[in-house]
Every structure is written in structure tokens, then in C-alpha cells.
Design a protein around this motif. Structure first.
Motif, PDB file in Angstrom:
ATOM      1  N   UNK A 144       0.830  -1.206   0.000  1.00 43.95           N
ATOM      2  CA  UNK A 144       0.000   0.000   0.000  1.00 43.95           C
ATOM      3  C   UNK A 144       0.864   1.255   0.000  1.00 43.95           C
ATOM      4  N   UNK A 145       1.895   1.270   0.838  1.00 41.95           N
ATOM      5  CA  UNK A 145       2.768   2.438   0.924  1.00 41.95           C
ATOM      6  C   UNK A 145       3.534   2.658  -0.383  1.00 41.95           C
ATOM      7  N   UNK A 146       4.068   1.583  -0.955  1.00 43.87           N
ATOM      8  CA  UNK A 146       4.826   1.715  -2.200  1.00 43.87           C
ATOM      9  C   UNK A 146       3.924   2.126  -3.359  1.00 43.87           C
ATOM     10  N   UNK A 147       2.705   1.608  -3.381  1.00 46.69           N
ATOM     11  CA  UNK A 147       1.759   2.006  -4.430  1.00 46.69           C
ATOM     12  C   UNK A 147       1.427   3.490  -4.336  1.00 46.69           C
ATOM     13  N   UNK A 148       1.266   3.982  -3.112  1.00 47.97           N
ATOM     14  CA  UNK A 148       0.946   5.399  -2.921  1.00 47.97           C
ATOM     15  C   UNK A 148       2.073   6.281  -3.458  1.00 47.97           C
TER      16      UNK A 148
END
Length: 229
Positions: A144-148
């Protein structure tokens, strides 16, 4: 910040009595809805900082359980970001706000402005089911963090909660070393974001570095899992 009211004005009441006036004349604190909202927003931020200081003191004295502390601290961290954005906007930092109103809250300063996550507490539950759930949550938080970041989200109030959730998941993993590299990298970025205002944004260089650090932290996390098998 010369237009800010004194801390003594922080009250939900719409009026104050001036005791020095023998006639006990009542005066309005504000002249419009906008001014009233500004008072309320400042009061909210002031209250969150004080509540965090009291919570940290209570936990240090063993007056609350680990579960109570973690739940309440996460709630206060979330409320802090919202209150900071509403009360201070783009012109002032929380550090300046605390100095202006002489808020002696060192524990709250450390938790809200530096760490950004509750005190790191290893879980005592190392059962297979619990570990599997925690690993799955950690993987999801990484993704989730990397996608953001990949989607060019750069605002502090968008990125900080994601990294806070990731850090929380990482610290719940059992048997990780104290110098676990993923924890160090995520903590470094949390501290950087916490030193910024909620309305601030990281630049393109920081965005690329953040993605690189998350990617390398995720790779180290997966290597750790493989070694544990």
C-alpha cells in the motif's frame, strides 16, 4: 501568529466575563463563525497535545495497559494530524505553536513530532496463527505504501499514516532483531515526515528515495522471512 488568541481563551463558551470590570461586562470572543471555528481548531490541537502528554506519563507509570496505551495513542496520532492541519494551515509549525503557548510537553513532542507511532512493544503472542496474520498485514502495508508513492502521492497527511501503519505492523513481528533494517528505514522516514506540517509535500527527489528505501526494506523483510523458515 500574532492573531492567535491566548491559551486562556480556549473554551467552548462563546463569551467570557471580564472580572476586572465591576459591572461584570460580558464580551464576545469572536465576531463571526470563521473566528469561532479558528478558536475551536486551536483548542482541539491544544487538547490533543495535552492528552498525548498525559497518556505517555500514564504509560510510563504503568497506569494503563499496553493494549489501552496502543489503542489510545494511535487515536491521538490520527487526531493530531487532522487538528494540526485545521488549526495551523500552511504558515505555522506545531513546534512554534507549542512555544508560543509555553506548552511543556516533552513526551508529546517526542511522540507526535518525532516518532509518529506508539512506543514499540513486541507482542507476547508468538503463536503460528498470530505470526501469519501479522506477516500478511505487514506485506499489505508495504504494498500500500509503495503504491501510494508510485502514484505520486507526496502530501505528508497522505504518506505519514501509511508509514505509521507499516511501522506498527513491523514492530509487532516477533523475533526481529533490535537493529532490523526495515524498521530503521521506515522510522527514518516517519521522523522526517513528522517534522513537516500536514499540508507540506515531499519533492520529487524525496519521493524517489522513499520508494527506493521502501523497496529495499521490503526485500530485506522477505529475506528475513525466508531465513526463518
Amino acid at each position: 501568529m500574532s492573531g492567535y488568541p491566548p491559551p486562556s481563551a480556549y473554551s467552548s463558551a462563546s463569551q467570557r466575563t471580564i472580572s476586572e470590570d465591576p459591572q461584570q461586562q460580558e464580551v464576545e470572543l469572536y465576531e463571526s463563525y470563521k473566528e469561532r471555528e479558528a478558536y475551536d481548531n486551536l483548542a482541539d490541537l491544544y487538547a490533543v497535545i495535552l492528552a498525548t502528554e498525559h497518556l505517555e506519563r500514564a504509560y510510563a507509570r504503568d497506569a494503563v495497559t499496553r493494549e489501552e496505551y496502543t489503542a489510545e495513542c494511535n487515536k491521538l496520532l490520527s487526531q493530531f494530524r487532522l487538528a494540526e492541519k485545521a488549526a495551523l494551515g500552511k504558515t505555522t509549525t506545531t513546534e512554534t505553536f507549542m512555544e508560543l503557548y509555553q506548552m511543556e510537553c516533552p513526551r508529546a513532542r517526542e511522540r507526535l513530532l518525532r516518532m509518529g507511532v506508539p512506543e514499540q512493544i513486541k507482542s507476547g503472542d508468538d503463536s503460528g496463527q498470530h505470526v501469519a496474520v501479522t506477516i500478511a498485514e505487514t506485506v499489505q502495508m508495504f504494498i500500500t505504501a509503495m503504491d501510494a508513492v508510485k502514484l505520486e502521492q507526496r502530501a505528508v497527511d497522505e504518506l505519514q499514516p501509511l508509514l505509521s501503519d507499516l511501522m506498527d505492523a513491523l514492530t509487532r513481528l516477533p523475533e526481529t532483531p533490535n537493529d532490523f533494517e526495515p524498521n530503521r528505514k521506515v522510522s527514518k522516514w516517519l521522523q522526517k515526515l513528522n517534522a513537516m506540517r500536514a499540508v507540506d509535500e515531499i519533492d520529487e527527489d524525496d519521493s524517489r528515495q522513499l520508494y527506493y528505501d521502501l523497496d529495499s526494506a521490503y526485500a530485506e523483510f522477505t529475506r528475513f522471512l525466508k531465513r526463518k523458515k
